[in-house]
Design a protein around this motif. Structure first.
Motif, short mmCIF file in Angstrom:
data_model
loop_
_atom_site.label_atom_id
_atom_site.label_comp_id
_atom_site.label_asym_id
_atom_site.label_seq_id
_atom_site.Cartn_x
_atom_site.Cartn_y
_atom_site.Cartn_z
N ARG A 1 0.80 0.78 -7.98
CA ARG A 1 -0.63 0.60 -8.21
C ARG A 1 -1.17 1.57 -9.25
NH1 ARG A 1 -3.88 1.71 -3.98
NH2 ARG A 1 -2.25 2.71 -2.73
N TRP B 1 0.79 -1.23 0.00
CA TRP B 1 0.00 0.00 0.00
C TRP B 1 0.82 1.28 0.00
CZ3 TRP B 1 -4.16 -1.19 -2.08
CH2 TRP B 1 -4.80 -2.40 -1.80
N TYR C 1 -11.24 -3.21 -6.34
CA TYR C 1 -9.96 -3.73 -5.87
C TYR C 1 -9.30 -4.75 -6.79
CZ TYR C 1 -12.28 -1.81 -1.77
OH TYR C 1 -12.97 -0.99 -0.91
N TYR D 1 0.18 -8.73 -2.98
CA TYR D 1 -1.02 -7.97 -3.32
C TYR D 1 -2.26 -8.82 -3.02
CZ TYR D 1 -3.17 -4.06 -5.94
OH TYR D 1 -3.87 -2.94 -6.31
N SER E 1 -7.35 -0.46 -8.76
CA SER E 1 -6.30 -0.62 -7.74
C SER E 1 -6.62 0.15 -6.47
CB SER E 1 -4.95 -0.15 -8.31
OG SER E 1 -4.62 -0.85 -9.48
N ASN F 1 -3.28 -3.05 -12.08
CA ASN F 1 -4.17 -3.61 -11.07
C ASN F 1 -3.71 -5.04 -10.74
OD1 ASN F 1 -5.19 -5.44 -13.01
ND2 ASN F 1 -6.88 -4.09 -13.58
#
Length: 602
Positions: free
Chosen positions: A363, A358, A461, A399, A465, A367
């Motif tokens: 990102r 994160w 998600y 991820y 992304s 994706n």
């Protein structure tokens, strides 16, 4: 007369079956120099050229590996022993001309990497991944295969593999795909077993360990393995139906191995340099958990994009965020449920992966599906030219892992859970081995949790992304997520060498202070605000003497040319994750109940 006719028919059919079997043998007389001698006979051939080749990829890996580079002394003969002409149309193929209906090839293989992809031969073992070891004939992939391992009896070697056992050293595979997916460990190994019963069928879980440790250490480790197996069975409600009712862990924890794990249909490779009594008891058990979970998720819950697996080129799949990533979510999660690590260890252990995903600028480029497409470039792939992976790639393992976490906690807020979603995917696709697509996962989540929930998760998600609301999700189970924005952030990985120079190790993070100041990988920092760096000093600790927003004058050299730049320190984007009790807070009864349901702890 009828009985004579049936007897003749049986003999004819038996002879035909035998003729349609490709037969291999491998011996290890020169193991001390990492060589094996391999022969393969291909009978009952149609007229014309027979092409044989080494594979270029391996099950569970997605990059090109070019196993042909380790082959030499290649020869081909017909059934009369006559040497045959050979042509080489490409680096990994041999075309054999003018045969008489049968061809026997022989070659020497050099092999010295013991992991989940390659082969290693020495006087401790013969560790064989099949694509790295045996040639195959692309036109004959439907044939069954018999292989004879000529073991070193002077070294007390035994053979362990998922293939069907015909004798102590002879094994069979029904076709090329099964053969290539069946690794082999030949060594003086130890074995532990236990049985699990599902739906009236008893299956054996076998743990084969080649190591230099004690029997007592193996016994202790095997108890942990059993806990993992049973905890993962609880996720799906049953074990897969293994061929021959047996699953085999092929573990090799010796100094000459390389750290790795690789799943296969009814077995897995586990390798590491650490023995159980040298740290492996703790450090290797996560790989056991990860690879065993693959027996469901990727081996039988199988992406359509990987069927059939192509051994001649790289395999690309957009589903690896689920196949590898959700498996990664369950890896340590299962260790916690099995009581091998504590809830606090599990939760705090999420931190590194969470920050990697994160806080990455990648990102903005890809994706999770597109990150999965990058596998041929990153999955043990090699290249000599520099790349910008620090800024453009997030591992689909990581991820997918944090997305699996988000989905699990989101479902639990709806009084659902990820285990039951995985069970449904298993029932819809895995149990009957129906290959799936991303769209199938989307539809199955809608079937389980409703269309609105499924659309929200996939649209935000997976196809995009976006970042889930982890602060709220964590709070629901008494976990604290914090950013420490008062800590300064330089935005580059810097290592201080013995001369007091700070070397920028990797490409600075896009958007970070070092990137904005036009610093680059390989730059050598000589001073900051006219203060020299000190040998052995932590660069991060040096930066912590300043404050967010401070402007630093950085003197550095690039290609030997002195330069200066201004770096404005930003706020550190990293998160910390821990149980709320660590801060002296007590979770409510509702929150504690939710946490116990999530982690399945008392």
């Amino acid at each position: 007369m009828k009985n004579i006719f049936l007897s003749i028919l049986f003999l004819v059919l038996t002879a035909n079956v035998k003729a349609q079997t490709n037969q291999y043998s491998i011996s290890f007389e020169n193991a001390v120099h990492h060589e094996a001698e391999i022969k393969a006979t291909f009978p009952d051939l149609a007229p014309g050229t027979l092409s044989v080749r080494m594979g270029r990829s391996s099950p569970g890996r997605y990059a090109i590996h070019e196993f042909a580079k380790n082959v030499y002394n290649f020869k081909a003969t017909d059934s009369n022993g006559k040497l045959l002409k050979i042509q080489r149309p490409n680096p990994y193929q041999w075309d054999i001309l003018e045969h008489n209906g049968e061809v026997t090839i022989s070659y020497t293989l050099f092999a010295n990497r013991g992991d989940g992809t390659y082969a290693q031969i020495d006087e401790t073992h013969a560790h064989l991944n099949i694509p790295a070891t045996f040639m195959y004939a692309p036109a004959l992939t439907a044939r069954d295969i018999k292989v004879d391992f000529k073991v070193r009896e002077d070294l007390n070697w035994k053979v362990a593999t998922q293939m069907q056992q015909l004798s102590a050293t002879s094994f069979a595979a029904p076709n090329f795909q099964y053969f290539m997916d069946s690794p082999v460990e030949i060594s003086n190994h130890a074995i532990r077993q236990f049985e699990v019963e599902d739906n009236g069928t008893t299956q054996t879980i076998e743990f084969v360990l080649h190591h230099n440790g004690t029997e007592a250490a193996l016994d202790t480790y095997f108890e942990q393995v059993k806990k993992i197996v049973l905890a993962q069975r609880d996720v799906f409600g049953e074990l897969p139906q293994y061929d021959f009712n047996k699953y085999t862990f092929l573990a090799c924890y010796i100094p000459n191995a390389s750290g790795d794990g690789m799943e296969h249909r009814n077995s897995t490779i586990l390798t590491d340099t650490e023995g159980l009594e040298e740290g492996g008891m703790k450090n290797n058990i996560g790989t056991v958990s990860h690879e065993f979970f693959h027996g469901w998720n990727v081996e039988r819950i199988r992406p359509q994009s990987l069927e059939p697996f192509n051994y001649a080129q790289a395999n690309m799949s957009g589903e690896l965020w689920f196949a590898e990533g959700f498996t990664s979510y369950y890896t340590n999660f299962i260790l916690c449920r099995a009581g091998i690590i504590t809830p606090a260890q599990y939760v705090e252990g999420i931190t590194g992966t969470f920050n990697y995903v994160w806080t990455s600028p990648a990102r903005q480029f890809f994706n999770p599906i597109e990150m999965s497409y990058q596998a041929p470039f990153v999955d043990a792939a090699t290249s000599v030219d520099p790349v910008n992976r620090e800024n453009t790639f997030i591992s689909y393992y990581s991820y997918g892992s944090v997305l699996g976490l988000a989905l699990d906690l989101s479902l639990r807020q709806e009084k659902l859970n990820l285990d039951d979603y995985m069970k449904l995917v298993w029932q819809n696709y895995g149990k009957d081995e129906i290959p799936y697509t991303v769209a199938d996962l989307h539809t199955t989540l809608a079937q389980y949790a409703g269309k609105d929930f499924s659309d929200q998760f996939f649209n935000n998600y997976i196809y995009e992304s976006g970042m889930p609301d982890y602060e709220n999700l964590f709070a629901s189970v008494g976990v604290v997520l914090k950013q420490h924005l008062d800590k300064p952030y330089f935005g580059a990985s810097v290592s201080v060498n013995q001369f007091g120079s700070g070397i920028i190790q990797r490409n600075p993070s896009i958007g970070g202070p070092a990137y904005a100041a036009a610093l680059s990988s390989g730059d050598v920092i000589t001073s900051i605000n006219n203060m020299p760096l000190t040998q052995g000093q932590s660069f991060n600790e040096f930066i912590e003497q300043f404050k967010v927003g401070d402007t630093l004058t950085v003197a550095y050299t690039r290609y030997g040319v002195p330069k200066t730049t201004k770096v404005v320190l930003g706020a550190n984007p990293a998160y910390s994750i821990h149980l709320m009790e660590k801060e002296g807070d007590k979770p409510s009864r509702k929150v504690l109940k939710a946490r116990k349901a999530w982690l399945k702890t008392e």
